[in-house]
Scaffold this active site. Sequence first.
Site, short mmCIF file in Angstrom:
data_model
loop_
_atom_site.label_atom_id
_atom_site.label_comp_id
_atom_site.label_asym_id
_atom_site.label_seq_id
_atom_site.Cartn_x
_atom_site.Cartn_y
_atom_site.Cartn_z
N ILE A 250 10.72 -2.44 13.79
CA ILE A 250 11.24 -1.14 14.21
C ILE A 250 12.63 -0.90 13.63
O ILE A 250 12.96 0.22 13.21
CB ILE A 250 11.26 -1.05 15.75
CG1 ILE A 250 9.82 -1.00 16.29
CG2 ILE A 250 12.05 0.18 16.22
CD1 ILE A 250 9.72 -1.15 17.79
N ASP A 269 22.44 -7.54 11.57
CA ASP A 269 21.51 -8.59 12.01
C ASP A 269 22.21 -9.93 11.93
O ASP A 269 23.40 -10.00 11.56
CB ASP A 269 20.22 -8.58 11.17
CG ASP A 269 18.99 -8.84 12.05
OD1 ASP A 269 18.97 -9.87 12.74
OD2 ASP A 269 18.07 -7.99 12.06
N ASN A 319 18.88 -1.66 18.84
CA ASN A 319 17.50 -2.08 18.67
C ASN A 319 17.29 -3.58 18.85
O ASN A 319 16.19 -4.02 19.19
CB ASN A 319 17.01 -1.67 17.28
CG ASN A 319 15.67 -2.29 16.92
OD1 ASN A 319 14.64 -1.95 17.47
ND2 ASN A 319 15.69 -3.24 15.98
N LEU A 328 7.48 -16.91 35.93
CA LEU A 328 8.76 -17.15 36.57
C LEU A 328 8.93 -18.60 37.03
O LEU A 328 10.00 -19.20 36.89
CB LEU A 328 8.94 -16.19 37.76
CG LEU A 328 10.32 -16.18 38.40
CD1 LEU A 328 11.39 -15.79 37.39
CD2 LEU A 328 10.34 -15.22 39.59
N TYR A 383 12.31 -10.17 30.37
CA TYR A 383 12.26 -9.05 29.42
C TYR A 383 12.19 -7.71 30.15
O TYR A 383 12.92 -6.76 29.84
CB TYR A 383 11.05 -9.23 28.50
CG TYR A 383 10.92 -8.19 27.42
CD1 TYR A 383 11.75 -8.20 26.30
CD2 TYR A 383 9.95 -7.19 27.51
CE1 TYR A 383 11.63 -7.25 25.30
CE2 TYR A 383 9.82 -6.23 26.52
CZ TYR A 383 10.65 -6.27 25.42
OH TYR A 383 10.52 -5.32 24.43
N LYS A 387 14.91 -4.60 30.08
CA LYS A 387 14.56 -3.28 29.56
C LYS A 387 14.63 -2.19 30.63
O LYS A 387 14.92 -1.03 30.33
CB LYS A 387 13.17 -3.33 28.92
CG LYS A 387 13.11 -4.20 27.66
CD LYS A 387 14.11 -3.72 26.60
CE LYS A 387 14.02 -4.50 25.31
NZ LYS A 387 14.98 -4.02 24.29
N THR A 418 3.63 -5.10 15.18
CA THR A 418 4.71 -5.82 14.52
C THR A 418 4.32 -7.29 14.43
O THR A 418 3.25 -7.71 14.90
CB THR A 418 6.03 -5.71 15.31
OG1 THR A 418 5.88 -6.37 16.58
CG2 THR A 418 6.40 -4.24 15.53
#
Length: 477
Positions: A250, A269, A319, A328, A383, A387, A418
Amino acid sequence: MSDLLMELSQNSTAKSVIKTLGLPVPMPPLLERDKNPSEIRCLANRDIALHSVGESVAFRSIVETLGAAGAKLFCDSTVAESAVVTEVSEAYGQKPGSLTLDPEQQKHRFHGAVLDLTSITELSDIESLYSFFRGVVRSFRSSGRAVIVSRPPDEAKSAIQRAVISAIDGFIRSLSKELGRNGTTANWIQLEEGAEELIAGPLRFLLSARSAYVTAQPLRVSSQQGARQFTFRQPLEGKVALVTGAARGIGAATVKRLAQEGAKVICVDRPQDDQITSRLAREVDGEVCLVDVTSEDAALVLEKHILDRHGGLDILVQNAGITRDKTLGRMKPEIWQQVIDVNLAAVVAITERLVENAMKDNGRVICLSSIAGISGNPGQTNYAASKAAVIGLVRAWSGEHIDRKITFNAIAPGFIETRLTDAMPVPVREVGRRLNNLKQGGQPEDVAAAITFFAKPESMGMNGQVLRVCGGSLVGA
């Protein structure tokens, strides 16, 4: 990794055999995508069905947007005879076509349809949803576009009006599921009172091939930012953009899109990705800034690069992100912390410093969230938390810099093809691809197109938005 069902859907023999055998195999449509630079007449040679209910203040802005973009309008007699349609059509050398809302008599095929409901107030107005779309629903070409424009529900003056506007939510979600089988999308523009002049950007985007993987989504257009003129050709010329996580997927697609629209792009990066990042920067005549976004001095390094070379920043795309999946009970502290550090802490540190010290007025900040941050996923508590936090950030930040007209928005991708999805087990990957209205995964270019839309001046009416680029994912809908 290629999508076998997508390949089969383009093979007429295979498609015929599967249909003859009655096999329950989803055959994904081939989506129309626009990979070219922005054009003023982005809807040229596209036939758009248009209807408006009541005395709409937004109607002129809608018609002028469609006319300037090159669309050919098809209206029923009540709309076609209006002074606005006649005036705009003549100004752009068009003659409106006739539209019948009788599905048995409707023979024309449409690229898109727009229903203006900004004036609805009564329960009886719900009928217009049924009558208009029933008249055109079987007449969409492949990769068609349906857009409803209304006021936001919270601007309603009565409980009845709010109920009627809220009905659009369930309607558009259901319609998008029905239309997805041929790649057609359905979206909703919530146009605040006083923001009529800002509808051009979102309406053009949602009717174009740039929104191929965006469906069942509301976009709110606010009047807070004020109206001004902007160009639709090379809209980012002279702008400086910075993209973190630029080397692949992306990020790389976004760098190319921004550069295509005229921006000078700083590709950020990790130092270990020097070669691939440098190659990308050379390809787009951009720049490289190698830094680990989690390092203590990352924000300072980026600020210095921007100010020393450009004097300021116009667009920031956050990004960079990672996944470290574990349930967990099996997730070690360092795995939790790695994800939080990259996906959240770095976003906070870099954004706050650059906005305060390096970003110009009228700047754009676009952060990558995820459908996981909305719906959650097993094994992704770290994650999903990071987000979801990004969504909270852009909504909070959106109210803090209105005086400088800096906007903050988020993109929440769904299943995007991806290298990360290529690594998934085959059964998981196949389920992920099919659990949306379009029955296929999206491409990095789909997300890049949405990011670039938020980066352009034409998106100035959108602030604190979360746009899902997920094909109408059935998860978290």
